[in-house]
Structures are given as C-alpha cells and as structure tokens.
Design a protein around this motif. Structure first.
Motif, PDB file in Angstrom:
ATOM      1  N   ILE B 307       0.858  -1.193   0.000  1.00 43.58           N
ATOM      2  CA  ILE B 307       0.000   0.000   0.000  1.00 43.58           C
ATOM      3  C   ILE B 307       0.893   1.242   0.000  1.00 43.58           C
ATOM      4  O   ILE B 307       1.903   1.287   0.720  1.00 43.58           O
ATOM      5  CB  ILE B 307      -0.939  -0.009   1.218  1.00 43.58           C
ATOM      6  N   ALA B 308       0.514   2.220  -0.811  1.00 44.84           N
ATOM      7  CA  ALA B 308       1.307   3.450  -0.915  1.00 44.84           C
ATOM      8  C   ALA B 308       0.834   4.485   0.109  1.00 44.84           C
ATOM      9  O   ALA B 308      -0.346   4.526   0.452  1.00 44.84           O
ATOM     10  CB  ALA B 308       1.186   4.028  -2.322  1.00 44.84           C
ATOM     11  N   HIS B 309       1.785   5.290   0.580  1.00 39.70           N
ATOM     12  CA  HIS B 309       1.405   6.404   1.463  1.00 39.70           C
ATOM     13  C   HIS B 309       0.495   7.365   0.705  1.00 39.70           C
ATOM     14  O   HIS B 309      -0.525   7.783   1.213  1.00 39.70           O
ATOM     15  CB  HIS B 309       2.648   7.170   1.935  1.00 39.70           C
ATOM     16  N   ALA B 310       0.933   7.690  -0.520  1.00 41.63           N
ATOM     17  CA  ALA B 310       0.106   8.501  -1.410  1.00 41.63           C
ATOM     18  C   ALA B 310      -0.375   9.791  -0.762  1.00 41.63           C
ATOM     19  O   ALA B 310      -1.553  10.136  -0.839  1.00 41.63           O
ATOM     20  CB  ALA B 310      -1.061   7.679  -1.948  1.00 41.63           C
ATOM     21  N   TRP B 624      -8.273   1.770   1.470  1.00 43.15           N
ATOM     22  CA  TRP B 624      -7.353   0.617   1.403  1.00 43.15           C
ATOM     23  C   TRP B 624      -8.135  -0.657   1.085  1.00 43.15           C
ATOM     24  O   TRP B 624      -7.726  -1.457   0.249  1.00 43.15           O
ATOM     25  CB  TRP B 624      -6.648   0.392   2.757  1.00 43.15           C
ATOM     26  N   GLU B 628      -7.106  -0.003  -2.865  1.00 49.66           N
ATOM     27  CA  GLU B 628      -5.676   0.281  -2.981  1.00 49.66           C
ATOM     28  C   GLU B 628      -4.799  -0.958  -3.097  1.00 49.66           C
ATOM     29  O   GLU B 628      -4.949  -1.925  -2.347  1.00 49.66           O
ATOM     30  CB  GLU B 628      -5.230   1.146  -1.799  1.00 49.66           C
ATOM     31  N   TYR B 645      -3.396   4.385  -9.294  1.00 52.98           N
ATOM     32  CA  TYR B 645      -3.486   4.080  -7.864  1.00 52.98           C
ATOM     33  C   TYR B 645      -4.662   4.875  -7.307  1.00 52.98           C
ATOM     34  O   TYR B 645      -4.498   5.871  -6.607  1.00 52.98           O
ATOM     35  CB  TYR B 645      -2.190   4.449  -7.123  1.00 52.98           C
TER      36      TYR B 645
END
Lengths: 156, 712
Positions: B307-310, B624, B628, B645
């Motif tokens: 999972i990306a912080h994004a 999430w 995500e 994303y």
C-alpha cells in the motif's frame, strides 16, 4: 516572448513567459502565490485548483495561453482572516481538515460550485468535489462545511 | 495518573521526560506574556500541536492564547524520536503534563517565598499568581528569578481530571486558520532568500544503475546552476523551479540505465512471501491447561497488498550549507533520527547538522520525507551556500518512497465437537514493517543506496512486541481462546522497498482474525457480536462493541443487496479500543454506505480531534480495503499516477459516525490508527453478509469478488 494578459484576483496582469508553461508554474513561480498547491502535475488531484471564469480547473495542466483575457481567482483572492469567505468560516467551524494540503484546491472547487448553484444538495457537493483528492479522510467534514457555507450565504 | 493500576514502586518520570529531563527544554516563559512550549513530536496533520498546547495550558493555568508551540528542531527541542505509532499523546503529552505541573509548583514556591505566604494560600489564574490581601505576581515577573535549567523530578502530581479546564474539550485546532487562508505553513510554500530549486533523476526500473549521462542539454536550460552526480545519484539545480524541471527533463533524455533487479509477481502475493528466505519467531504461545479434543480444523489464508502512502503532496525539503555546516528544513517524522542518517551519509559529526521541522502534507508513516532531505543536502553542495528546495514528482512519490508491506497471513482454528474454538494458529509472512532512519548502523535514505560508494540497501525489520510489534502487530488474539501459537516469518530479502505505514501489520492481522471469527460465528449460527462478547474479558473492549452495536440497532433487518459486518481491535493490544460496523451495498462493485464506530482512547484530550482522526482513519481504511494496491510488473512499479493508484473519492466516501467513550481518569492514547483494522474487517464481513462470499485477499475489488465467488 509573447505577453499574456489576464486578471488575477481582480488585478490586470501582463505576463512575459512561455505561453505553454502551466498556469500553476507561473502562479507559484514568478507571481509568488503559494496558495495553489502542486500535487500531481497532471490534473488528477485538484490541489492546485483555481477558478477560471466560473469554473474550477487544475492550474497544473492548464497552459498560460489558455487564460488569456480571462478572470483567474486563486485562494488568495477568496478571502482573508479579516474578510473571510463563508466557506473559509465554515471550514474553521467544522474543523474540516486534517493536514490541509488539499484544502485550498477544495475551497476553490466549492466556491465555483456555490457561485453557479447557491443551494446545492449533498450529492451535488460530492459531485463538484469528486475530482479533488483528500488523503486524510476529511471528506465528510468538508461536505458539511460546504453545506453550512451555502446556508449562511442564503441567510445573507 | 492511571488510577486503574496503582503502583507500589517509586514514582518515575514519563519516558520522554526521563530521556530529556531538563525542564527548560520543554517550556520557556517569554517576556511578552507568552509561554513557548517545545515538544519533540511534530504536526503531521493529526492536530497534535493543539492537544499538547491544551495539556500545557491546563497544567500551567494559563489561557491557550498564551501558548506558542515551537517546531521541533535538533537545535534545542527534546529528542522524542519519531512521531509515529499513535504515541504522541502518550509520550509528549505525559511529559509535558508532568513538566508543566512541576514548573507550576516551582513558581508557586518562589511566589510564596517572595510574597511571604504559604504555597497553599496561592492560586494561579491565566499566569497571575495571587493570594490573600490582594498580593500578586506572575510567571513572567518571576521568570528571571527562576531557572528552569534543572532536571524534572519524579513524584510531581499533575491535576486530577476534574480540575482540568482545557483537556477534555474540543478546542479548535490552532493550525487550521493558516491552512484555510493559505498562509504559507507548508514546507512546500517556504521561500528563502536566494533559494534555488533542485530535482533528482531516478530510474523507472527498480534498482537500475546509471550507466551514462549526457549533460549538455540540461546545461543549456535557462537558469541552470549545476548538475550533481555521484554514482547513480544524479540531480540538477536551477534558479527557478520551472528551470529545474526543464533541466531534469533534458537530463532524463540523456540518461542510460542498466536493466535493474527483477520484482516479484504481483498476482502471486499469497505465495511469493512464503518462497522467500525468512527469519521465523514465535510471538506468543499459550497452552491450554486441559486440552480439548479437536473435532475439526478451519484454515484460511488472507493477503493484503503493498500500500502506498500517497500523500497529496510530493515530499519536499530545503537544504543550505554554510562551510561544513548543514541546515535542513524537513517534514520528517523524526528530526534527530534524520540527522543521524544524514551525518552518516555526509560523513559529518551530527553537531554540524541542524534539522528543523516544517509541516508537510498528511503523513501516514515513513514516506519520502527523509529521502528528499538527503537529496536536498546533496544537491545543495553545488549551490555555493544558497538554500536549495527539492521536491519529488508525483511519479517518484508513488514509486520510490517506501510502501506499506504486503502480507500473507494464515489462520488455523481448531474447533471441538461443539464448534468452540480450542486452538488457534496465526502465521504471518511479510517483510519487516520498519526501515526508518536513525536506528541502524547504516542509513535508510534512498540516495545513500545510489552513491558511487553506496551503503547497502536496508532490509526492513520489526519492532519488538513490547513496542507493539511490526508484521506481528495485533496478531495476538484479544479473545480468551484456551491455546494459541502466533508466529511471524520476516522476509530477509526486500525486492520492493517497504517501511512503516499506519498500523504496520495491524490492519492485515485484525482483518484476518476478525474475518476468521466471523466465519466461525456463521458456522456456529451464532450472532457475531454475541460471539465476540462471549470471548472477551476486558470490559473496555466489550463496551466499544456494545456501544457500536447499540448505535446501529444490531442487527438491522436484512435487505436485499445490503450487508452488515463488525470488526473489533485494540490497537497494538495496548492502545485505543475500536469497534466498527459497516453497512455495504452492491453486487460487483462494493460501496460502503455507512461506518459506525465506537472508540475508547482513555482520556480524550481534544474529543473533536480524536473523532476527526478516527473518521479519517475509517475513510482511509475504506480506501485501502476497496481500492488500494501498488501495481508492478517484473521490472518496475506501474501505479505511479492517481489514475493507476485510485483512492476513495468524495462520491464514494461513506457516512461515518463515531461514538467516543470518554474516560478522563485513564491514560490518554493515540487515535490515528485505531480504525484501520476494525473497519477493514467490518467491510469484509459485511460483504459476506450481503453476498455470501468471503473475500480474503485485499482489496475487495470486482475481480476479487468474482474470484472468491468461483471458489464458493
């Protein structure tokens, strides 16, 4: 370089720059306005939204030439702590943010919405803000804040 | 302070105060009637500076308006490590509460001496100390006579809950007006005199090396200042941001990279971790006093992706050299820890480096904030003493920053003849969840791996269970199963860079445990709320479940296409309690209509701030759970833009209702990570309720639903 003329927050401007450069790069660069935020550079997140004419648009993928002779408003033109826009008052009242990086763009999308639709439904607010991303999850507070501002404006 | 656990051992200082005992490090009275409060924790969008200001003002008996919150800096702030793990209220809050209570007492004693009365005869109101016969003085009058350059002492008693006037109230956050009026509060918006702009060139393919760099075109860009190259690290400095971008584009066209290192198969996240070398450790083992007879075993596997912080803002830093001294402005979560790593890479004594915090966009863990600080330091070497601001691109933020680690979790439940759980086995395969700066003998900063003489790439590790654990966070059941075996298998290779993301392994483990519990409850034909309550002994845990169930009128009547599910967890098993009920709708694309949560964070210093954090956590974890997943092929990360994303949008956000159980007499704990596990599980369980399908691989997308239906 060709001169591009437009009105920024009510002031006539002449910009001597490559007209293909993005409006955001001009605003944040030579004009020194830090309110519109860089987020993605591709018009996908709304952090840099400004109002051109009566529409909220991403400044990051809008070329300078495209705003020639138009009215551009940034968050700096929306209101100040002395003379806040109802949206700004409402965002404070609802504590409608966490980090706040996306907020200047969201305020501009909301301001454009209230201009063309002074009493939006909750669904219409969501639609108007759907291209603005918020990562902290403050959406519902922002939604309430926009509706609150609309009510306040309607009450005069 | 914790009245639940009276201690017979001698009083001790709160942990952050013990590490930084000098009172003057925490607060100073300034001559203009203000108090400068200096925590070591930083604002990352969670509202911490307001909550800490409330605590300080309360203990000192001053108006909140007199409090000036000082940004953390290695130039003088207490060293509180990293702002993470929902510990800021626990650590900084307790330290400040104690320090301020002690300072208050010191001033009262000084005032008593000066005024010739008993301490008990004096009271303080907004900093004015007064007593019988209209005698009065103030903190500011006495400030010159009282030195706070002394160590805090144990045994100070802060105010009891009922005497606090600010803590426990929803004071408006002090940082919000700046943000709403777009005053330059973010590091991205700082403009220093003579400031230059820098950009760093990075490869698309993971681990590729820079083999050739033609510089001519970049050098001819208007406003070009310098190219910096050291091994595979390369970047440009220019007079303007626009110029830096143009030079970077030119540089990119002139760069040749090696092939890089292969990435795992994204479609096989269940098996990939199990095939990697790993280090296994038993996290917890419980043996039944009288083992029952196993009638049957249910075994399921759960996965969550990278999972990306994004964050909405790409990471940014400013660096300025003055001879061999370096000043860094950063949105890092840990200014001292970053300084340690910078010193290692730059081969400087730490005293030569000052690292000062300035806010960035919302931070959900170890993102690229620290990386970009080193980038800026390296580029600023070529700037002749001028400050250099470096900002990453969206693409860089989505591909080069560390991700939250993918996890494969297997749970095996042993049931007796009555379908009661008598044995429980929980195995986690995952990279370690932390590769933060400042904690190892090697730096954790990206550019450090790219230099001509590179540091080895850091492989992430897990904090010990005593600190909440990493991949194993929240893996020990909170339920009263008679026996269990919990084991963590930490990968010792790291093909995809990971580090701390909100909850570490907590979200994955709570999702797995709560999904399995739901499955067993359904098998038993028992109500999932009743089933959980029956297996819990902790009344605070039961209270959040009872509260959330009551709030939705559990269980709402069945309607076609709509499902309800519950999830529960206590973050780190020691922090905030949270129960969530999700109402979902849909057959192919799942929509979460509503989330109802109950939380118990002990003493909620700023109740609206807590609710804001929990709402945010609930919405982020919905994102999430439904959407995500970091995408990659065998060469590179491919989810490098918002289109690839996607995160939850306004039209997809559920209504969120949060009930806060205020416990003013209990130690306060953080709120930002309480919701992620319970909400993820509640959504998955609601999907089953609606569709009769168990999705055990996150995120719950249309493809995953179809795949799960085929298995049913």
């Amino acid at each position: 370089m060709p001169i591009v003329r437009f009105r920024l927050n009510g002031v006539e401007l002449e910009i001597d720059a490559d007209p293909d450069r993005s409006l955001l790069s001009i605003l944040r660069g030579q004009l020194g306005l830090t309110g519109p935020h860089f987020g993605c550079g591709a018009g996908e997140c709304g952090a840099c939204n400004v109002i051109v004419g009566d529409r909220a648009v991403s400044a990051c993928d809008m070329p300078l030439w495209s705003v020639a002779d138009k009215d551009v408003m940034t968050i700096e033109g929306l209101g100040t702590s002395e003379r806040p826009h109802p949206l700004q008052r409402a965002f404070i009242a609802e504590q409608a943010l966490q980090c706040g990086y996306c907020v200047s763009g969201i305020l501009m999308s909301a301001a454009a919405l209230l201009k063309r639709n002074p009493s939006p439904t909750s669904r219409e607010v969501k639609e108007a803000l759907d291209r603005n991303l918020c990562r902290c999850g403050s959406h519902n507070r922002m939604l309430r804040a926009v509706l609150r501002a609309a009510e306040e404006m309607a009450a005069g | 302070m914790n009245q639940q656990a009276p201690s017979l051992s001698p009083p001790t200082l709160p942990v952050s105060l013990a590490a930084n005992p000098k009172l003057s490090a925490w607060l100073k009275f300034s001559s203009n009637g203000q108090v400068a409060i200096s925590p070591g924790k930083v604002e990352i969008g969670q509202g911490i500076v307001t909550a800490l200001a409330q605590i300080a003002a309360d203990e000192l008996d001053i108006d909140l308006a007199r409090v000036q919150m000082v940004r953390a800096s290695t130039a003088g702030s207490p060293n509180e490590g990293v702002t993470s793990g929902s510990l800021s209220i626990q650590q900084s809050g307790r330290a400040l509460r104690h320090a301020c209570a002690e300072v208050r007492r010191i001033f009262l004693e000084q005032a008593a001496e000066r005024l010739g009365v008993d301490v008990d005869a004096l009271e303080i109101e907004d900093g004015t100390i007064s007593g019988p016969g209209n005698i009065r003085t103030s903190y500011w009058e006495l400030a010159e006579e009282v030195s706070l350059d002394r160590d805090a002492t144990p045994g100070v008693t802060p105010k009891i809950a009922t005497r606090r006037t600010l803590a426990g109230n929803s004071v408006p956050r002090i940082d919000i007006p700046d943000k709403v009026f777009a005053r330059p509060r973010f590091i991205h918006d700082q403009v220093l005199a003579g400031m230059l702009h820098g950009r760093v060139l990075r490869p698309e393919n993971a681990g590729a090396k820079l083999v050739e760099l033609r510089e001519d075109d970049a050098r001819s860009v208007a406003g070009f200042v310098a190219i910096v190259r050291d091994g595979s690290f390369a970047g440009v400095v220019a007079e303007t941001e626009h110029g830096a971008e143009a030079a970077l584009n030119a540089l990119r066209k002139g760069a040749k990279w090696s092939d890089g290192e292969p990435l795992p198969d994204e479609s096989d996240l269940a098996n990939f971790p199990k095939a990697q070398p790993c280090e296994s450790s038993v996290i917890s083992k419980k043996t039944a006093a009288s083992p029952g007879t196993v009638a049957r075993t249910i075994r399921q596997q759960y996965t969550r992706p990278y999972i990306a912080h994004a964050s909405i803002a790409p990471s940014c830093a400013i660096a300025q050299w003055s001879g061999n001294r370096l000043q860094i402005w950063t949105h890092s979560q840990g200014v001292y820890l970053l300084r340690t790593d910078l010193a290692m890479v730059l081969k400087l004594p730490v005293e030569n480096i000052t690292v000062e915090h300035i806010e960035g966009a919302g931070c959900y863990g170890h993102n690229a904030a620290d990386d970009v600080a080193l980038d800026a330091a390296l580029l600023a070497k070529a700037a002749g003493g001028r400050p250099v601001r470096v900002q990453w691109s969206r693409q860089g933020e989505m591909s080069d920053a560390p991700f939250g680690a993918a996890m494969a979790i297997e749970i095996e439940a042993e049931l007796d003849a009555q379908d009661e759980i008598i044995g429980w086995r929980h195995d986690i395969w995952s990279n370690g969840h932390v590769a933060r700066p400042g904690r190892a003998a090697q730096p954790a900063l990206l550019a450090g791996f790219e230099l001509e003489n590179p540091f080895p790439r850091m492989v992430s590790t897990n904090p010990p269970q005593a600190n909440g654990g990493g991949g194993d966070r929240n893996s020990i059941p909170l339920y009263d199963f008679p026996s269990w075996h919990i084991e963590s298998h930490r990968l010792t290779t790291m093909p995809i860079r990971v580090s701390a993301l909100r909850t570490l392994g907590g979200q994955g483990n709570v999702f797995a445990i709560e999904s399995m519990l739901d499955e067993i409850a359904v098998e038993r034909g028992e109500d999932p709320v009743a089933f959980r309550l029956r297996h819990l002994r902790d009344e605070r845990a039961k209270d959040v479940i009872r509260a959330v169930a009551a709030r939705v009128g559990w269980k709402p009547e069945k309607q076609p296409g709509i499902g309800y599910g519950i999830g529960f967890g206590r973050y780190k098993n020691t922090g905030a309690y949270c129960a969530a009920i999700a109402e979902i709708e849909g057959a192919q694309d799942i929509r979460v209509n509503k989330l109802t949560l109950a939380v118990d964070v002990g003493e909620a210093i700023n109740p609206d701030g807590v609710i804001n954090q929990v709402e945010g956590g609930a919405i982020q974890s919905t994102s999430w759970a439904l959407k995500e997943r970091v995408r990659f092929d065998r060469q590179r990360i491919t989810s490098t833009a918002w289109t690839e994303y996607p995160i939850l949008r306004f039209s997809e956000v559920p209504d969120v209702e949060v009930e806060l159980i205020q416990r003013s007499d209990m130690d306060p704990v953080g709120a930002g990570e309480a919701a992620h596990g319970p909400v993820t599980a509640a959504i998955a369980n609601a999907v089953f309720d609606a569709l009769g399908v168990r999705v055990r691989d996150l995120p719950i997308t249309r493809d995953r639903l179809i795949a799960a239906m085929e298995l049913t």
